[in-house]
Enzyme design. Structure first.
Site, PDB file in Angstrom:
ATOM      1  N   GLU A 270       8.802  -7.905  15.890  1.00  0.00           N
ATOM      2  CA  GLU A 270       7.674  -7.808  16.827  1.00  0.00           C
ATOM      3  C   GLU A 270       8.117  -8.537  18.094  1.00  0.00           C
ATOM      4  OE1 GLU A 270       4.837  -6.263  16.404  1.00  0.00           O
ATOM      5  OE2 GLU A 270       4.716  -5.917  14.253  1.00  0.00           O
ATOM      6  N   CYS A 304       2.090 -10.989  24.271  1.00  0.00           N
ATOM      7  CA  CYS A 304       3.079  -9.915  24.212  1.00  0.00           C
ATOM      8  C   CYS A 304       2.492  -8.646  24.812  1.00  0.00           C
ATOM      9  CB  CYS A 304       3.526  -9.687  22.778  1.00  0.00           C
ATOM     10  SG  CYS A 304       2.145  -9.538  21.647  1.00  0.00           S
TER      11      CYS A 304
HETATM   12  P1  NAD Z   1      11.555 -16.874  21.249  1.00  0.00           P
HETATM   13  O1  NAD Z   1      12.304 -15.640  21.018  1.00  0.00           O
HETATM   14  O2  NAD Z   1      12.119 -17.909  22.138  1.00  0.00           O
HETATM   15  O3  NAD Z   1      11.265 -17.623  19.843  1.00  0.00           O
HETATM   16  C1  NAD Z   1      10.527 -17.006  18.818  1.00  0.00           C
HETATM   17  C2  NAD Z   1      10.906 -17.629  17.490  1.00  0.00           C
HETATM   18  O4  NAD Z   1      12.233 -17.239  17.145  1.00  0.00           O
HETATM   19  C3  NAD Z   1      10.916 -19.157  17.478  1.00  0.00           C
HETATM   20  O5  NAD Z   1      10.378 -19.608  16.264  1.00  0.00           O
HETATM   21  C4  NAD Z   1      12.403 -19.488  17.577  1.00  0.00           C
HETATM   22  O6  NAD Z   1      12.740 -20.745  17.051  1.00  0.00           O
HETATM   23  C5  NAD Z   1      13.005 -18.364  16.765  1.00  0.00           C
HETATM   24  N1  NAD Z   1      14.410 -18.043  17.075  1.00  0.00           N
HETATM   25  C6  NAD Z   1      14.990 -17.948  18.286  1.00  0.00           C
HETATM   26  N2  NAD Z   1      16.285 -17.559  18.158  1.00  0.00           N
HETATM   27  C7  NAD Z   1      16.511 -17.380  16.841  1.00  0.00           C
HETATM   28  C8  NAD Z   1      17.658 -17.004  16.073  1.00  0.00           C
HETATM   29  N3  NAD Z   1      18.835 -16.722  16.653  1.00  0.00           N
HETATM   30  N4  NAD Z   1      17.543 -16.945  14.739  1.00  0.00           N
HETATM   31  C9  NAD Z   1      16.377 -17.215  14.134  1.00  0.00           C
HETATM   32  N5  NAD Z   1      15.243 -17.606  14.796  1.00  0.00           N
HETATM   33  C10 NAD Z   1      15.327 -17.682  16.142  1.00  0.00           C
HETATM   34  O7  NAD Z   1      10.093 -16.435  21.763  1.00  0.00           O
HETATM   35  P2  NAD Z   1       8.899 -17.328  22.333  1.00  0.00           P
HETATM   36  O8  NAD Z   1       9.221 -17.816  23.684  1.00  0.00           O
HETATM   37  O9  NAD Z   1       8.436 -18.311  21.291  1.00  0.00           O
HETATM   38  O10 NAD Z   1       7.732 -16.221  22.414  1.00  0.00           O
HETATM   39  C11 NAD Z   1       7.575 -15.325  23.474  1.00  0.00           C
HETATM   40  C12 NAD Z   1       8.136 -13.958  23.132  1.00  0.00           C
HETATM   41  O11 NAD Z   1       7.551 -13.476  21.924  1.00  0.00           O
HETATM   42  C13 NAD Z   1       7.790 -12.916  24.184  1.00  0.00           C
HETATM   43  O12 NAD Z   1       8.901 -12.107  24.383  1.00  0.00           O
HETATM   44  C14 NAD Z   1       6.656 -12.130  23.542  1.00  0.00           C
HETATM   45  O13 NAD Z   1       6.498 -10.831  24.058  1.00  0.00           O
HETATM   46  C15 NAD Z   1       7.083 -12.136  22.125  1.00  0.00           C
HETATM   47  N6  NAD Z   1       5.968 -11.873  21.220  1.00  0.00           N
HETATM   48  C16 NAD Z   1       5.898 -10.624  20.661  1.00  0.00           C
HETATM   49  C17 NAD Z   1       4.819 -10.312  19.834  1.00  0.00           C
HETATM   50  C18 NAD Z   1       4.702  -8.957  19.227  1.00  0.00           C
HETATM   51  O14 NAD Z   1       3.901  -8.800  18.305  1.00  0.00           O
HETATM   52  N7  NAD Z   1       5.416  -7.945  19.665  1.00  0.00           N
HETATM   53  C19 NAD Z   1       3.842 -11.270  19.563  1.00  0.00           C
HETATM   54  C20 NAD Z   1       3.959 -12.532  20.143  1.00  0.00           C
HETATM   55  C21 NAD Z   1       5.036 -12.815  20.973  1.00  0.00           C
END
Ligand code: NAD
Length: 518
Positions: A270, A304
């Site tokens: 997501e 998002c």
């Molecule tokens: P992010 O990608 O920085 O982090 C999200 C999560 O992933 C965190 O828990 C982080 O620790 C983990 N993570 C990061 N790199 C990783 C890796 N290599 N391996 C495993 N885990 C890893 O995102 P953010 O800044 O917390 O959130 C914002 C983003 O999330 C935006 O792009 C938004 O659109 C998206 N988002 C999407 C949805 C959806 O349903 N499509 C919902 C909410 C947020």
């Protein structure tokens, strides 16, 4: 908690109710977390205050968590699904009791308004209700066998340990969308919340741990691990985790998808959106402005599904532009705990830097700033995370417009001719999460919804892009990752499908009429 605003808001009391009274001591997290790693400090973007500290999960701790989870699974998978649903029902009841304190913590730790914090907890309650009903409907198909005296059907079995990695902007709801379904399906869950909102994770874990204890159930049914991407990687590389559900940026999703695919695991992704509203000559302007402004500035543009692009027909362009600029003048930016404010802070100063960089970039690419952005300073904005929502006239082809900037920046794009030209612009990005059309023209609306229309996972008519109901499957196409969570038949990803054929004769006929006489 020294802060006056937080004290008035009743945060101390809320933390106490959530079992986080001692969190300032640098405690470990949740009943079954064996945190012995570094300590993360959680600061509120509302006022910059330290809310609490959480101990992260080391590799050794992770092994203990996985042992607890794997053992719990051997028990939980045998509990009848409706009984698992009863546990989820009780969890939903607890959430009803704790809606206010949890809503307050969500609001204060993430920076969204209290109303949105409560709304997020309501989503958790709703998905629990949905899951309870679903626990009696995990049905498969039956089909007629080509062989006489044979019966054939399919059934769904639990997968095992489901790993959940979540983003900061929905610090509690996304977890529950996954867990409520996974639990009734017979899975156990290991959750790594965002390192930017770790206390929300601990609070949720405390709530479910109590329910499990009251039911004499193994606490490994719900596990929490804390830390940054490195802790997330424990799960993405772990063969004992058949499904990793990851919510976050596209950058993260690409790394997670590759790691999980390398071991032929399943991932549910997501990821980011670049959502647009098409405004046709038949649009209701009042509805358009409400939908666009809420979509662009709500949660400070950190959903998002936030509206990032407005694709306006040239015959309406000036009128919509003026109405938007007028609406933006009335926006009140400030402490999100004060319900008079429309726009709260960004999550942290890194997010502020990305917002500033995007505004710089769009200027260099030739964008025309209509409503100036900027970082707010002064006592009311002491966290340094408050920014002004901006509107920029731009082109879809600009590099920066092609990206998701997680901040309140709205790009105005013009189209001429038929709605198919607007649809081409709307689809002309790599992301495919949410989309909308504002029109009273049935032909335009149906064209937008047709196979040649929007390529997004969500396509709305006369509703903005932002927000969704739990009853529908939620997720997006293309680089948004293709995953579906929450309602409809999203539960199937949390289960493995098995086809069963039973022979109730004394013969052994082979399929496809093959003869094998001995
Ligand atoms: P992010 O990608 O920085 O982090 C999200 C999560 O992933 C965190 O828990 C982080 O620790 C983990 N993570 C990061 N790199 C990783 C890796 N290599 N391996 C495993 N885990 C890893 O995102 P953010 O800044 O917390 O959130 C914002 C983003 O999330 C935006 O792009 C938004 O659109 C998206 N988002 C999407 C949805 C959806 O349903 N499509 C919902 C909410 C947020």
């Amino acid at each position: 908690m020294s802060n006056v605003a937080a004290a008035t808001f009743g945060l101390d009391e809320a933390l106490e109710q959530l079992g986080l009274g001692e969190i300032n001591e640098g405690t470990s997290t949740g009943s079954n977390n064996f945190g012995s790693g570094e300590v993360i400090e959680s600061y509120s973007p509302v006022d910059g205050d330290l809310i609490g500290k959480v101990t992260t999960t080391s590799k050794e701790d992770y092994e203990k968590v996985m042992t607890a989870a794997s053992q719990a699974f051997t028990f939980w998978r045998k509990v009848p699904a409706p009984q698992r649903g009863e546990v989820v029902r009780q969890f939903g009841e607890k959430l009803r009791e704790l809606k206010e304190p949890l809503g307050k913590l969500v609001s204060y730790e993430m920076g969204k308004s209290y109303q949105e914090g409560l709304g997020e907890v309501q989503e958790m309650i709703d998905i629990c209700d949905f899951a309870v009903g679903l626990s009696r409907q995990l049905h498969g198909l039956t089909m007629h066998s080509e062989r006489p005296g044979h019966r054939m059907y399919e059934q769904y079995h639990p997968l095992g340990v489901v790993g959940i990695i979540s983003a900061f902007n929905f610090p509690v709801a996304v977890w529950s969308w996954n867990t409520a379904l996974a639990w009734i399906c017979g899975d156990v869950c290991v959750w790594k919340p965002s390192e930017k909102t770790p206390l929300c994770g601990v609070a949720c874990q405390n709530i479910i741990a109590e329910v499990l204890k009251e039911n004499n159930l193994p606490e490994g049914i719900s596990c929490l691990i804390n830390g940054d991407y490195k802790v997330g990687e424990f799960m993405t590389h772990d063969k004992r985790v058949p499904l990793v559900s990851a919510t976050g940026s596209i950058r993260m999703g690409k790394i997670v998808a590759q790691a999980v695919a390398a071991r032929l695991g399943k991932s549910l992704l997501e990821l980011g959106g670049n959502n647009a509203i098409i405004v046709t000559p038949d649009a209701d302007i009042k509805m358009t402005v409400i939908g666009a402004v809420f979509g662009a500035v709500g949660t400070a543009g950190q959903r998002c599904t936030s509206t990032r692009r407005l694709i306006i027909h040239d015959s309406m362009y000036d009128q919509v532009k003026k109405a938007l600029v007028d609406a933006y003048r009335q926006l009140r930016i400030g402490n999100p705990l004060d319900e008079n404010n429309h726009v709260g802070p960004l999550i942290d100063k890194d997010a502020v830097k990305m917002y500033e960089a995007a505004l710089e970039k769009v200027k260099t690419e030739g964008g025309n700033i209509l409503v100036e952005g900027g970082v707010l300073t002064g006592e009311a904005y002491e966290s340094g995370c408050y920014v002004k929502p901006a509107i920029v006239e731009a082109e879809n082809s600009f590099d920066i417009v092609q990206e998701e900037t997680f901040a309140p920046i709205l790009y105005l794009l013009k189209y001429s001719g038929g709605v198919e030209n607007a649809i081409a612009i709307q689809n002309g990005v790599v992301q495919g999460l949410s989309s909308a059309i504002m029109t009273n023209n049935l032909r335009e609306a149906e064209q937008f919804l047709s196979a040649a229309g929007s390529d997004c996972g969500i396509a709305n008519v006369n509703i903005g892009t932002s927000g969704a109901e739990i009853g529908g499957a939620f997720g997006g196409e293309k680089e948004t990752g293709g995953g579906r969570e929450s309602g409809s038949d999203a539960w199937k990803i949390y289960m493995r499908r098995q086809t069963n054929t039973i022979n109730y004769t004394t013969e052994l006929p082979l399929a496809q009429g093959i003869k094998f006489d001995l």
